[in-house]
Structure formats: C-alpha cells, structure tokens
Design a protein around this motif. Structure first.
Motif, short mmCIF file in Angstrom:
data_model
loop_
_atom_site.label_atom_id
_atom_site.label_comp_id
_atom_site.label_asym_id
_atom_site.label_seq_id
_atom_site.Cartn_x
_atom_site.Cartn_y
_atom_site.Cartn_z
N GLU A 111 0.82 -1.20 0.00
CA GLU A 111 0.00 0.00 0.00
C GLU A 111 0.86 1.26 0.00
O GLU A 111 0.57 2.23 -0.73
N ASP A 112 1.93 1.28 0.81
CA ASP A 112 2.79 2.47 0.87
C ASP A 112 3.47 2.73 -0.47
O ASP A 112 3.62 3.88 -0.89
N GLU A 161 0.96 4.27 -2.87
CA GLU A 161 0.73 5.68 -2.55
C GLU A 161 1.90 6.53 -3.03
O GLU A 161 1.71 7.63 -3.56
N GLU A 162 3.10 6.03 -2.85
CA GLU A 162 4.29 6.75 -3.29
C GLU A 162 4.27 6.96 -4.81
O GLU A 162 4.58 8.06 -5.31
#
Length: 600
Positions: free
Chosen positions: A164-165, A168-169
């Motif tokens: 998920e991170d 998002e990045e």
C-alpha cells in the motif's frame, strides 16, 4: 531593450492560464496531429524530469482604457500548441480535434507497479482496461476530479497483495507531474510581427511557416470584450462546414450556445452548398473581409488595429480596438452573406472558370470577391459589377498580380480603387501592363511552358468553356463537359512519337501541344504523327464513316481545328518542325485569350 524573457513555470500554472484565457491558442485549421503514443512519450519525459522544449508566447501590448487606465495584454501562443494540447488532453481530460476534425479523447494509463525496465505509461486500450495493474486514465488524478484516497482504495481492492505504501508513493509521483517546470520564452509586446516571425523560425528550425493571419486568429481568439472569440468561431466553423457538412453535429453537441445563436444562422447554409469552385480557408476569409472592410492589405496592420493601435500617436487605445473589431465583423458578415457568396461564384463561372482546376490563384479570387463586395456597396448595377469583377479577375490571373509577396499590391489596389474609382484605376493598369507588347509578345512567351497550371493556359481553357466550344475532333461534346466528366489532355504531337525522335518531357509536355478531347478519340488516334492522323480523319469525314470522330462535315472539321488554334498548314507538321508548330500555336492561343478578355 531585450526582445524576450525566459521563465520557468509549473505545468499546473500553464494549464490554469489556458483555462482562464490568459494564453490564447488559435484553433482554426490546427487539428491535433500528434498520435496518442507521442502524448504518452511526452508524459513519460515529464515523469522522468527530462526537458520537453520551450513554449513561446508573445504578450499583446497593453491597451489604454476609456478611463485612462492600462489593461494588460494576454499572451498569444506562438509555438508549442501540440505540446499544450497534449497536456490538456492527458492531464485535464479534454477531447481534441483529430486530423479529420472529429472529437477524440486520449486516455493515458499508468502502471504504479511497473519495474524499472517497463513502461510506466501506455495509451489506454481494451486490454489495459481489463488489466487490474493499470490505472486506465490519469486525468482524474491530475485534474482533481477524483479524490486520491478513492483512487488508491479502488486500486488496492483490485490488487490486494501489493504494498500500500509503495502504491501511494507512485501515485504521488504521478501527481508531481503538475509541478514539473516548463520553459516559457515570452517575447516583448513592443516587437513588430515580422520580428516575432523571424524569432519563431530561428527557434523552431522546422521550416514551419508562421503567417500574419495566424497572429490575427490568435488575437481574435483571445478577445472576449469585443466579440473576437465569436468571430473566430464563425471563421473556423464556416471553413469546417464547407469541407464537412456533418461538422454541424459537432457544433450542436459541443457549442450549444453558438449553435443556437444568430451568428450560426449566418454561416450554416454553407454546409449544404456543394459548389467546389472556391474553397476558402481561414486566411482567405480574413483576406477578403479585411481587404473589403479596412481597405488595407497587410495583416500585420490588422493585428495592430485589433490591439487598438493609433498609428499617428504610437499608442494603443480601447476605442480603436473596439472600432476595429466592429469593422472586422462587418467584413466577415459581408463575406458570409449567402447571396453575395453565391452571386460572386456564379459570376466567376460565367467568365468560363467552371472548375477549380482552372484556377491557380486563390488570392485573385479573394481580391475579386473583395472588389465585388465594394462595388455592391457603391450600388453599381449588376451589369457593371459583373463587367469589372470579371475584367479584374482575368487581368490579375494573366499578369500574376497577386503571386508571391502580394500584400503591398493588394493594399495599393484597394486604396486606388477607393480613391480613383475602379474605371479610372483599371484604365491606368491596362495602359501600363496590358498594352500591345503584352498581347503580342509577353503572353506568347508565357505560353512557352510545360506547366498545366500556367495562368495563360488556364485562361485559354476558360475561354473555350465560356465559348461553349466543342472538344478536339468532337461533334457534340464540349470542352466544358470534359471538366465535369472524364476528358483527356491529348498531345497533339503524340508523346511516344516525339520521344522516339529524342524529345524530352519538358518539350513534348508543352501546353501548346495539348488539346482537350474525349478519351475514346484519344485512344483511337494512338501514337500517329498529326499529319497522318489528321489526313485519315479528313478522309473519314469525306467518306461519311465517322470512325475517328463524330464531326460530319469538312466545314465543321475546319471550324473545330480553328477553335483549338491549330495552324492551317497542319499537313506540314513533322517532328523536325515541332518547334515551329508550337510557336505558331502559341500566337493563335494568345489571340484567343485576348479576344476572351476583350469580351468582358
């Protein structure tokens, strides 16, 4: 003083200028010619931080308002329209006009899971839409239509195993495209148009011609105060409708307000008009309207006047700008007037120019139309208008009056007609340019050409059309009929016959060696020399066989040869005296053209 300044602006700022009208983009005749893959590559370059070239703008001069204050001029986009259009299509989601002037939406997809060696962007297609690893359209992310949290959540639902991170990045990296800097070269508002054009050519280095008419279209597209943007639409839509009647549906769907306006009523008739004689583009429309309404010829002056230029005081005022837009509207309304337009083309047709293939000078048509509108304003009789417009039109063709750099000639002509009257000024032109030397020598020399768009030759053919003359060796079919159907430009001395004797293409394709004839007759004559096939035709007529021709009498046959300017001593025509034949026929053709001209 510096001629330009250079600045860097984020793409988001540039797009906001376009949305607000701070930058004017001329849309006329400028469809989006990039393919979708080129849009993808532009986005990829921006994503990677690569340079994408400079945008060139020219700020219009400030204008003094009626209350004495100054109003800042808008920027006109001089170079970079395709890049700007690509950005608005991909980042904002706006549909663009393709080469066929059809609305087309370009969707660029983004893969946040792409590895270093893989493409991050692709042009969206059905396969990409079905593949969950792709965000099929980046526009909602970049234009703010859809919250980023929603996009992220939807992506994770389709790809539950991804980091998920990391996603998002990657989405944040995509969003950062809006903040990429793009170089803008802003040209000084005090520069003359010729200087701006020179700068454009030197920076662009693509051999692209930037006309002053483009500046006019940019100028009026940017104006909302005096209705310039509406005038731009009228010009644009008129030209589109002339080429594609179905374009009316695009206007109805995408510009409903204009579609329901009285201005659309003024131009919509052209969609149903099928005459192909005159196909004006936006430059032609401007040329006629400007020449007629302003009695000027230089488009650079029109740009200055629309900017409110007071040539005596060397300043710009709102009052002059308003008057100039009103005058331009008057000129355009006269151009778009259905009765004027159709009567003018009927007049040109009646002069023998029945087909677009008989016309080699669009400017001659444009100025003839401007003069027609001027004479209508003077309330001249229909007979006088027809006489002078035809006469002027043919004169301008024969003399090549508006070939090359013609703006100064156009300006001089229209001003002299205004001041002296068309009769007096025309007599002066005839005395200086259409004297006996022109008809007996210059015109004969002009017919020494292998170009079938030679102005003298086209006037010769127009004379045949106007005189309703029969085609070569035809008893019923006219030359004018052959322009509407299938007719052949027959080599009087056959091409193969001359080639066999060592003549080059430029020699056997001399226009004085051409006659218009029916295809079947051309085939029957084959490659025989003229003395041979003409002798056979004479015998054919005498014996009443009509094997080669539908002409039934020797009298009719001799008349047919005469109207096609065939010298009487045709029995002597061999390849060795081909040059003599050409010279004799050129003289006869020149006499026919003079008689044609004198009839008006």
């Amino acid at each position: 003083m510096s001629k330009y300044s250079v600045q860097q602006q984020p793409i988001e700022t540039l797009l906001s200028w376009i949305k607000s009208g701070e930058i004017a983009i001329p849309e006329i005749q400028r469809p989006f010619v990039w393919n979708a893959s080129k849009v993808r590559d532009l986005l990829d370059s921006l994503h990677k931080g690569y340079p994408v070239g400079y945008i060139i703008t020219w700020r219009n001069p400030d204008i003094r308002l009626k209350d004495g204050t100054l109003s800042a001029g808008k920027r006109v986009l001089i170079d970079g329209q395709q890049r700007i259009t690509a950005l608005t299509a991909a980042l904002v989601g706006q549909a663009v006009l393709n080469k066929e002037y059809k609305q087309n939406k370009i969707k660029i997809a983004y893969n946040p899971q792409a590895k270093d060696h893989e493409s991050v962007f692709e042009v969206c297609n059905n396969a990409i839409e079905r593949n969950p690893i792709w965000i099929d359209d980046i526009a909602p992310i970049l234009n703010g239509d859809t919250p980023i949290s929603k996009i992220r959540r939807q992506y994770l639902e389709k790809n539950p195993t991804v980091d998920e991170d990391k996603i998002e990045e990657k989405i944040n990296e995509l969003q950062a495209i809006k903040n990429r800097q793009i170089g803008i070269i802003e040209l000084n508002p005090d520069l003359e148009i010729d200087t701006v054009t020179e700068i454009f050519i030197r920076i662009n280095q693509k051999g692209v011609v930037l006309s002053n008419a483009d500046f006019v279209m940019s100028k009026i597209a940017a104006d909302q105060q005096f209705g310039g943007n509406t005038l731009r639409k009228m010009i644009d839509y008129f030209c589109h409708l002339l080429n594609d009647s179905s374009f009316a549906k695009h206007i109805e769907s995408n510009d409903t307000q204009f579609f329901q306006s009285p201005d659309f009523v003024k131009i919509k008739w052209i969609a149903q008009y099928t005459d192909n004689l005159y196909h004006p583009n936006y430059i032609d429309v401007l040329r006629v309207a400007y020449t007629y309404a302003f009695q000027r010829g230089r488009f650079s002056d029109l740009v200055a006047l629309l900017s409110g230029r007071d040539f005596e005081k060397r300043s710009n005022t709102e009052e002059i700008a308003q008057q100039s837009y009103e005058k331009l509207r008057t000129g355009l309304m006269a151009f778009f007037n259905e009765t004027h337009y159709k009567r003018f083309l009927l007049l040109i047709r009646s002069a023998g120019f029945i087909h677009a293939n008989l016309l080699n000078s669009q400017n001659s048509l444009n100025i003839a139309y401007a003069i027609y509108l001027h004479l209508c304003d003077l309330k001249m009789s229909e007979h006088e208008i027809q006489y002078w417009v035809k006469k002027w039109f043919v004169m301008s063709l024969l003399t090549g009056r508006y070939s090359g750099s013609s703006e100064s000639v156009i300006e001089r002509d229209i001003k002299q007609i205004q001041e002296k009257g068309i009769q007096e000024y025309f007599q002066l032109i005839e005395l200086s340019e259409l004297n006996s030397g022109f008809w007996e020598h210059t015109l004969v020399r002009n017919l020494d050409s292998s170009s079938n768009i030679n102005a003298a030759y086209l006037c010769y053919l127009a004379a045949q059309c106007q005189n309703q003359e029969k085609a070569f060796l035809s008893g019923s079919v006219k030359v004018s009929d052959l322009f509407e159907t299938r007719g052949d430009e027959h080599h009087f001395f056959p091409k193969a016959y001359l080639e066999k004797h060592g003549y080059k293409k430029s020699e056997y394709n001399q226009i004085a060696n051409f006659v218009y004839t029916e295809q079947q007759i051309n085939i029957r004559l084959q490659d025989k020399p003229p003395f041979e096939y003409l002798q056979q035709i004479q015998q054919d007529i005498e014996q009443g066989k009509q094997q080669y021709t539908s002409i039934s009498s020797l009298t009719e046959w001799h008349e047919n040869l005469a109207v096609h300017c065939i010298p009487e001593n045709w029995q002597a025509f061999r390849q060795e005296n081909y040059a003599d034949f050409l010279q004799e026929r050129r003289k006869l053709m020149a006499k026919k053209i003079q008689q044609f001209y004198d009839k008006f």
